[in-house]
Scaffold this motif. Sequence first.
Motif, PDB file in Angstrom:
ATOM      1  N   GLN A  46       0.822  -1.198   0.000  1.00 39.63           N
ATOM      2  CA  GLN A  46       0.000   0.000   0.000  1.00 39.63           C
ATOM      3  C   GLN A  46       0.865   1.261   0.000  1.00 39.63           C
ATOM      4  N   GLY A  47       2.067   1.162  -0.510  1.00 35.77           N
ATOM      5  CA  GLY A  47       2.999   2.286  -0.476  1.00 35.77           C
ATOM      6  C   GLY A  47       2.620   3.398  -1.432  1.00 35.77           C
ATOM      7  N   ASP A  48       3.612   4.173  -1.829  1.00 37.10           N
ATOM      8  CA  ASP A  48       3.380   5.321  -2.694  1.00 37.10           C
ATOM      9  C   ASP A  48       3.248   4.864  -4.141  1.00 37.10           C
ATOM     10  N   VAL A  49       2.065   4.380  -4.484  1.00 34.91           N
ATOM     11  CA  VAL A  49       1.797   3.955  -5.860  1.00 34.91           C
ATOM     12  C   VAL A  49       0.808   4.940  -6.479  1.00 34.91           C
ATOM     13  N   GLU A  50       0.842   5.029  -7.787  1.00 27.62           N
ATOM     14  CA  GLU A  50      -0.062   5.924  -8.512  1.00 27.62           C
ATOM     15  C   GLU A  50      -1.488   5.396  -8.403  1.00 27.62           C
ATOM     16  N   LEU A  51      -2.381   6.201  -7.857  1.00 29.47           N
ATOM     17  CA  LEU A  51      -3.781   5.794  -7.720  1.00 29.47           C
ATOM     18  C   LEU A  51      -4.465   5.827  -9.081  1.00 29.47           C
ATOM     19  N   PRO A  52      -5.251   4.811  -9.402  1.00 29.54           N
ATOM     20  CA  PRO A  52      -5.957   4.816 -10.686  1.00 29.54           C
ATOM     21  C   PRO A  52      -7.139   5.784 -10.649  1.00 29.54           C
ATOM     22  N   THR A  53      -7.605   6.172 -11.818  1.00 29.87           N
ATOM     23  CA  THR A  53      -8.819   6.984 -11.888  1.00 29.87           C
ATOM     24  C   THR A  53     -10.030   6.057 -11.732  1.00 29.87           C
ATOM     25  N   VAL A  54     -11.049   6.541 -11.040  1.00 36.35           N
ATOM     26  CA  VAL A  54     -12.204   5.708 -10.687  1.00 36.35           C
ATOM     27  C   VAL A  54     -13.499   6.416 -11.075  1.00 36.35           C
ATOM     28  N   ASN A 125     -25.534  -0.248 -18.379  1.00 35.05           N
ATOM     29  CA  ASN A 125     -24.925  -0.259 -19.717  1.00 35.05           C
ATOM     30  C   ASN A 125     -24.706   1.171 -20.214  1.00 35.05           C
ATOM     31  N   ARG A 126     -25.683   2.020 -19.961  1.00 40.23           N
ATOM     32  CA  ARG A 126     -25.595   3.420 -20.395  1.00 40.23           C
ATOM     33  C   ARG A 126     -24.494   4.164 -19.638  1.00 40.23           C
ATOM     34  N   LEU A 127     -24.419   3.949 -18.332  1.00 41.70           N
ATOM     35  CA  LEU A 127     -23.395   4.617 -17.530  1.00 41.70           C
ATOM     36  C   LEU A 127     -21.998   4.160 -17.926  1.00 41.70           C
ATOM     37  N   ASN A 128     -21.857   2.881 -18.250  1.00 42.48           N
ATOM     38  CA  ASN A 128     -20.550   2.355 -18.663  1.00 42.48           C
ATOM     39  C   ASN A 128     -20.041   3.054 -19.916  1.00 42.48           C
ATOM     40  N   LYS A 129     -20.952   3.353 -20.842  1.00 45.37           N
ATOM     41  CA  LYS A 129     -20.555   4.010 -22.089  1.00 45.37           C
ATOM     42  C   LYS A 129     -20.113   5.451 -21.866  1.00 45.37           C
ATOM     43  N   ILE A 130     -20.619   6.052 -20.791  1.00 45.84           N
ATOM     44  CA  ILE A 130     -20.276   7.449 -20.490  1.00 45.84           C
ATOM     45  C   ILE A 130     -19.006   7.543 -19.658  1.00 45.84           C
ATOM     46  N   ALA A 131     -18.783   6.554 -18.789  1.00 45.16           N
ATOM     47  CA  ALA A 131     -17.650   6.589 -17.848  1.00 45.16           C
ATOM     48  C   ALA A 131     -16.324   6.717 -18.578  1.00 45.16           C
ATOM     49  N   LYS A 132     -15.421   7.526 -17.999  1.00 49.43           N
ATOM     50  CA  LYS A 132     -14.139   7.809 -18.646  1.00 49.43           C
ATOM     51  C   LYS A 132     -12.948   7.153 -17.947  1.00 49.43           C
ATOM     52  N   ASN A 133     -13.113   6.734 -16.702  1.00 48.12           N
ATOM     53  CA  ASN A 133     -11.951   6.350 -15.907  1.00 48.12           C
ATOM     54  C   ASN A 133     -11.585   4.875 -15.996  1.00 48.12           C
ATOM     55  N   ASP A 134     -10.409   4.546 -15.446  1.00 48.55           N
ATOM     56  CA  ASP A 134      -9.838   3.196 -15.593  1.00 48.55           C
ATOM     57  C   ASP A 134     -10.612   2.123 -14.835  1.00 48.55           C
ATOM     58  N   ILE A 135     -11.071   2.478 -13.633  1.00 49.35           N
ATOM     59  CA  ILE A 135     -11.769   1.517 -12.775  1.00 49.35           C
ATOM     60  C   ILE A 135     -13.224   1.939 -12.638  1.00 49.35           C
ATOM     61  N   LEU A 136     -14.131   0.979 -12.814  1.00 44.44           N
ATOM     62  CA  LEU A 136     -15.555   1.227 -12.590  1.00 44.44           C
ATOM     63  C   LEU A 136     -15.924   0.684 -11.218  1.00 44.44           C
ATOM     64  N   LEU A 137     -16.472   1.534 -10.372  1.00 46.51           N
ATOM     65  CA  LEU A 137     -16.910   1.107  -9.042  1.00 46.51           C
ATOM     66  C   LEU A 137     -18.430   1.170  -9.007  1.00 46.51           C
ATOM     67  N   PHE A 138     -19.057   0.017  -8.804  1.00 44.98           N
ATOM     68  CA  PHE A 138     -20.508  -0.075  -8.781  1.00 44.98           C
ATOM     69  C   PHE A 138     -21.003  -0.104  -7.338  1.00 44.98           C
ATOM     70  N   LYS A 152      -8.984   1.523  -0.523  1.00 37.61           N
ATOM     71  CA  LYS A 152      -8.804   0.105  -0.201  1.00 37.61           C
ATOM     72  C   LYS A 152      -9.166  -0.786  -1.390  1.00 37.61           C
ATOM     73  N   LEU A 153     -10.222  -0.408  -2.084  1.00 39.10           N
ATOM     74  CA  LEU A 153     -10.742  -1.261  -3.150  1.00 39.10           C
ATOM     75  C   LEU A 153      -9.842  -1.276  -4.384  1.00 39.10           C
ATOM     76  N   VAL A 154      -9.065  -0.212  -4.608  1.00 37.02           N
ATOM     77  CA  VAL A 154      -8.227  -0.165  -5.814  1.00 37.02           C
ATOM     78  C   VAL A 154      -6.849  -0.793  -5.614  1.00 37.02           C
ATOM     79  N   ILE A 155      -6.472  -1.084  -4.377  1.00 37.90           N
ATOM     80  CA  ILE A 155      -5.141  -1.659  -4.119  1.00 37.90           C
ATOM     81  C   ILE A 155      -4.879  -2.933  -4.913  1.00 37.90           C
ATOM     82  N   PRO A 156      -5.823  -3.904  -4.954  1.00 41.41           N
ATOM     83  CA  PRO A 156      -5.539  -5.142  -5.692  1.00 41.41           C
ATOM     84  C   PRO A 156      -5.247  -4.944  -7.173  1.00 41.41           C
ATOM     85  N   PHE A 157      -5.699  -3.845  -7.763  1.00 40.74           N
ATOM     86  CA  PHE A 157      -5.507  -3.631  -9.194  1.00 40.74           C
ATOM     87  C   PHE A 157      -4.060  -3.319  -9.556  1.00 40.74           C
TER      88      PHE A 157
END
Length: 383
Positions: A46-54, A125-138, A152-157
């Motif tokens: 969980q160190g200093d890693v680049e956080l993904p866009t969500v 389906n509609r929201l997925n087409k609009i979303a721009k970021n790397d990770i989709l959080l539902f 916490k949720l993006v660490i495994p990625f």
Amino acid sequence: MNEQILFYAQIVFWLMIFLLVHCYLLFPMTLPFVSEIFKRRKSPEQGDVELPTVSILISAYNEEAVIERKIQNILELDYPKDKLEVLIGDDGSADKTAEIVARYADKGITLVKAPKNAGKAAMLNRLNKIAKNDILLFCDANTMFFPNVVRKLVIPFQDKKIGCACGHLILSDKSGSTLGRGESSYWDLESEIKKFEGILDMLIGGNGALYAIRRELYTELPVKKSVMDDFFVTTKVLEKGYYCTFVTSAIGTEQTSKESSGEFRRKVRIGRANFNFLFSYLPLLNPLHPLLAYLFFSHKILRWFSPHILILLFVANACLLTSGLFYQIFFGVMTLSLLVAGFKIVPSGYYFLSMNYAMLKGFFMAFKPEKSGGWARETRSDE
């Protein structure tokens, strides 16, 4: 009775007992040992890693009772605002849901309004087409997050083979109903199973209240029949050769349905949706991936077919009543257990019986024509 019939009845009887014992006792008891033997990796640092866009995606329908609280909850998240996109889809609500969401446009909350109610799957389906970021959080409108949940949720990625991460939903009950209490207890056990499946990175189905996937792994949801969107999306991630994990420290909270009848109807819908697309999930039983097949069969297939197994067991036992004292005693115990459960003398027994009846009803409803789209929202115990 014909000896051949008795012979086959004995085979069915003992096979059904084994399947039930495996599903509800052996599988959960041995899973910690299986996960220890076959665990795939160490937890990412969980160190200093680049956080993904969500991108946070919420499909909402008639949620005026909770939607403002949900938005405030999102605004309090401990995650860089420039890396967070929030899309709330109003699926033709008849209340003030859209009006409330629109008030927060200047806070970075985007309202996506559908002209009519088409159903959760169509909106996702509609929201997925609009979303721009790397990770989709539902998540659901009534699921409240701990502030650090996205971090916490993006660490495994960090692991390129992880395609999905599911958070830990804590379900509580304020209704006091028998089914509400039973659902809360059941979910505690379910979370334990998910935790050990997460150690294997083979979580069999996420929870729509709190899970995330890589955007490129999203599979468009079918809309002609009801579908469990969370289960469909996450199992397709597994089928594509990626892993699904469970993050116990990524916590969300939610309430059960307000009334027992609401919880029962919800379980019927879940059962129907699962059986609607049963054949599309069967690739998970591929013998070339024995561990995944074992988990899917033990955790899901046997659960879904538990009412059928119980009926076969009862019928086989009835056929064997003349075959000895053991079968007579077993039949008596089964009958007494059904009566005790049916009359709510033992609440946990009533919950087990009701949920299996709901699953069976959902199974038969899956054979009936279904009007596509639409919602069937249940009032929750905190409303």
